[in-house]
Design a protein around this motif. Structure first.
Motif, short mmCIF file in Angstrom:
data_model
loop_
_atom_site.label_atom_id
_atom_site.label_comp_id
_atom_site.label_asym_id
_atom_site.label_seq_id
_atom_site.Cartn_x
_atom_site.Cartn_y
_atom_site.Cartn_z
N TRP A 73 5.67 -20.89 -15.79
CA TRP A 73 6.37 -21.83 -14.92
C TRP A 73 7.88 -21.61 -15.06
O TRP A 73 8.39 -21.50 -16.17
N PRO A 74 8.61 -21.50 -13.93
CA PRO A 74 10.05 -21.22 -14.01
C PRO A 74 10.81 -22.25 -14.86
O PRO A 74 10.50 -23.44 -14.81
N ASP A 75 11.79 -21.78 -15.60
CA ASP A 75 12.58 -22.68 -16.45
C ASP A 75 13.31 -23.74 -15.64
O ASP A 75 13.51 -24.85 -16.11
N ASN A 76 13.71 -23.38 -14.41
CA ASN A 76 14.42 -24.33 -13.56
C ASN A 76 13.49 -25.03 -12.58
O ASN A 76 13.92 -25.53 -11.54
N GLY A 77 12.20 -25.06 -12.91
CA GLY A 77 11.25 -25.82 -12.11
C GLY A 77 11.04 -25.26 -10.72
O GLY A 77 11.03 -24.04 -10.52
N LEU A 78 10.90 -26.16 -9.76
CA LEU A 78 10.62 -25.74 -8.39
C LEU A 78 11.73 -24.88 -7.80
O LEU A 78 11.47 -24.08 -6.90
N CYS A 79 12.94 -25.03 -8.29
CA CYS A 79 14.05 -24.21 -7.79
C CYS A 79 13.79 -22.73 -8.06
O CYS A 79 14.27 -21.86 -7.32
N GLY A 80 13.02 -22.45 -9.09
CA GLY A 80 12.73 -21.07 -9.43
C GLY A 80 11.75 -20.40 -8.48
O GLY A 80 11.55 -19.19 -8.53
N PHE A 81 11.12 -21.20 -7.61
CA PHE A 81 10.20 -20.62 -6.63
C PHE A 81 10.95 -19.84 -5.55
O PHE A 81 10.36 -19.00 -4.88
N PHE A 82 12.22 -20.18 -5.39
CA PHE A 82 13.00 -19.61 -4.28
C PHE A 82 14.20 -18.83 -4.79
O PHE A 82 14.81 -19.19 -5.79
N SER A 83 14.51 -17.74 -4.09
CA SER A 83 15.76 -17.03 -4.35
C SER A 83 16.28 -16.49 -3.03
O SER A 83 15.50 -16.05 -2.16
N TRP A 84 17.58 -16.55 -2.85
CA TRP A 84 18.19 -16.03 -1.62
C TRP A 84 18.02 -14.53 -1.52
O TRP A 84 17.91 -13.97 -0.42
N ASP A 85 17.96 -13.88 -2.67
CA ASP A 85 17.78 -12.43 -2.67
C ASP A 85 16.42 -12.06 -2.06
O ASP A 85 16.32 -11.18 -1.20
N ALA A 86 15.35 -12.75 -2.52
CA ALA A 86 14.02 -12.48 -1.98
C ALA A 86 13.94 -12.84 -0.51
O ALA A 86 13.29 -12.14 0.28
N MET A 87 14.60 -13.93 -0.13
CA MET A 87 14.60 -14.31 1.29
C MET A 87 15.31 -13.26 2.12
O MET A 87 14.87 -12.90 3.23
N GLY A 88 16.40 -12.72 1.59
CA GLY A 88 17.13 -11.68 2.32
C GLY A 88 16.29 -10.43 2.53
O GLY A 88 16.26 -9.87 3.63
N TRP A 89 15.60 -9.99 1.49
CA TRP A 89 14.74 -8.81 1.62
C TRP A 89 13.56 -9.07 2.54
O TRP A 89 13.11 -8.18 3.29
N THR A 90 13.05 -10.30 2.52
CA THR A 90 11.95 -10.65 3.42
C THR A 90 12.39 -10.60 4.88
O THR A 90 11.70 -10.02 5.74
N LEU A 91 13.54 -11.17 5.17
CA LEU A 91 14.07 -11.13 6.54
C LEU A 91 14.37 -9.68 6.95
O LEU A 91 14.14 -9.29 8.10
N GLY A 92 14.86 -8.89 5.99
CA GLY A 92 15.12 -7.49 6.28
C GLY A 92 13.84 -6.74 6.62
O GLY A 92 13.83 -5.85 7.48
N TYR A 93 12.76 -7.10 5.96
CA TYR A 93 11.46 -6.47 6.22
C TYR A 93 11.01 -6.75 7.65
O TYR A 93 10.55 -5.84 8.36
#
Length: 488
Positions: A73-93
């Motif tokens: 489980w992420p140390d920062n809780g639910l906030c750890g489920f999301f990252s702008w970096d992953a969102m950026g690569w997903t949109l790029g895909y």
């Protein structure tokens, strides 16, 4: 059920509310429940402590803090489920897929006749787009091996990529829902509302899809049919890519690739490629002809397919299974039988629908209906009304069986457990008391697919009963079985 006619895409002349999937409450349960389910599967079957996590095997003494450590489980809780970096690569895909749709050559085809008499044009090149993408990934793998950054990034950011795709699917569904209110009668661009997609209940319409074939024109990229694009491109390709990432992960963990994970990756890629190669046949399916595009298809295409359908390789990346030649032969035989039924029946159906003068239709038997359509009662479609579903379901067994009696526990380095698989870092993986419990995750696909296909067959039968009336009842007396001959 196979029919030959000028198929007409759905759009109602009169508005009558008819709910499916349990209505608004069922729709809400799916919209909010399925993302939770995928996250539970990710945490409960993990590469830290086991599949399932050890504490889940002893619910009577379950400690939440211990469980959170066991599942990562992420140390920062639910906030750890999301990252702008992953969102950026997903949109790029998604953008990359759109660029390939634009720049690569493709076949121009017309869809079925719409309720207003018009027909939409499609550019079909998903197969070549996927080959182009995978060629780039293959080149990177040849150059850098299992450490190729795409593979390591997926493994290290799986949770965040899952979240990004869930948000993208939900956002896309909301975009087409809001935009559907622009649709007017006699729209010059052949924009239509789906027959069951404008009940007036926001949650249900958002889920089921309000507009039949939403399209968007983007600068440089041109026109994209959102439903057809999402149905056949990013999700199916993403499924292959995730599988490849887990193959690379197994190699990084153990220094070898097992026959089971390699087998599943290859046969699932062939399945996805087959769908893309036969892309013209997609234009006559229920998804394109009848269903609107909403959360149901957006989430199904972009999240459910790649992230659920790759559960077997995700499991095998951590717990290798070696089937050997005989084991591979047995599983391969099941898959081959399923694929032959699936592909040949769909080919016969598509040929009958689109080209009745084809020599292959010379000996086809059918009944005429009052609507002018013809219902096939011979060949594959004389065996059962949805014989292609049987082939599809048989293949799901072949995807799950290589995980055997799934379940594992990860022990620390130096434990010296008998029969353990030892990772390069010294950690040991044993079945232990988890044996069999991992099947909840690796065989879930088989159960889900059975429910999906039975439900889908029921929806199709209801639609045909309303369309053909007494002719449909006559047809069912000739072709008695729904999916499995002499069983169901």
């Amino acid at each position: 059920m196979a029919q030959q006619t000028k198929q007409v895409a759905s759009s109602p002349k009169t508005h009558k509310v008819h709910y499916e999937f349990g209505g608004p409450i069922g729709a809400a349960g799916i919209v909010f429940g399925l993302p939770v389910l995928l996250n539970v599967m990710y945490f409960a079957c993990n590469d830290i402590t086991g599949c399932p996590a050890p504490s889940l095997l002893h619910p009577e003494s379950l400690d939440l803090e211990v469980l959170k450590r066991e599942v990562g489980w992420p140390d920062n809780g639910l906030c750890g489920f999301f990252s702008w970096d992953a969102m950026g690569w997903t949109l790029g895909y998604y953008l990359f897929n759109a660029i390939l749709h634009r720049v690569l050559p493709g076949t121009e085809m017309e869809g079925v006749v719409l309720a207003n008499g018009g027909r939409l044009k499609y550019k079909l090149n998903s197969f070549s787009s996927s080959l182009f993408t995978l060629a780039i990934l293959a080149a990177g793998t040849i150059s850098q091996g299992a450490e190729f950054p795409v593979w390591t990034y997926i493994s290290d950011n799986y949770l965040q990529l899952l979240t990004a795709n869930i948000l993208f699917a939900a956002g896309l569904a909301m975009f087409v829902y809001v935009r559907s209110f622009e649709v007017k009668p006699n729209d010059p661009n052949n924009r239509l509302l789906a027959a069951g997609g404008h009940t007036g209940n926001m949650m249900y319409d958002y889920y089921i899809g309000r507009e039949l074939n939403p399209r968007i024109t983007l600068p440089v990229l041109g026109m994209i049919d959102i439903k057809e694009f999402m149905e056949i491109r990013p999700g199916l390709l993403g499924w292959i890519i995730l599988n490849c990432a887990f193959v690379a992960k197994q190699y990084r963990l153990y220094g070898y690739v097992s026959d089971s994970i390699l087998f599943i990756t290859i046969v699932q890629a062939l399945y996805a490629f087959d769908g893309q190669y036969m892309e013209p046949a997609l234009l006559t399916t229920m998804d394109i002809v009848r269903d609107g595009f909403g959360y149901m298809l957006a989430f199904g295409d972009l999240v459910w397919v790649p992230f659920l359908y790759s559960q077997q390789t995700r499991y095998l990346a951590v717990h290798p299974q070696h089937l050997g030649p005989s084991g591979l032969a047995v599983v391969g035989a099941v898959l081959l039988v399923g694929f032959v039924i699936f592909r040949l029946s769909n080919l016969q159906k598509n040929t009958f629908r689109t080209n009745p003068n084809d020599p292959r239709n010379a000996n086809v038997k059918y009944i005429n209906t009052k609507t002018g359509s013809k219902l096939m009662i011979s060949g594959w479609w004389g065996v059962s009304r949805h014989i292609n579903y049987l082939g599809d379901w048989l293949q799901s067994f072949g995807y799950s069986v290589p995980t055997l009696l799934a379940g594992y526990t990860i022990l620390s380095a130096g434990t010296g457990a008998a029969g353990a698989y030892r990772m390069l870092d010294g950690r040991e993986v044993v079945a232990g008391e988890a044996k069999g419990w991992g099947m909840i995750f690796t065989y879930f696909y088989v159960l889900y697919f059975a429910v999906l296909l039975v439900h889908r067959a029921g929806r199709d039968d209801d639609m045909c009963s309303a369309k053909y009336g007494e002719d449909w009842e006559k047809y069912k007396k000739i072709v008695k079985w729904q999916i499995i001959p002499y069983v169901y």
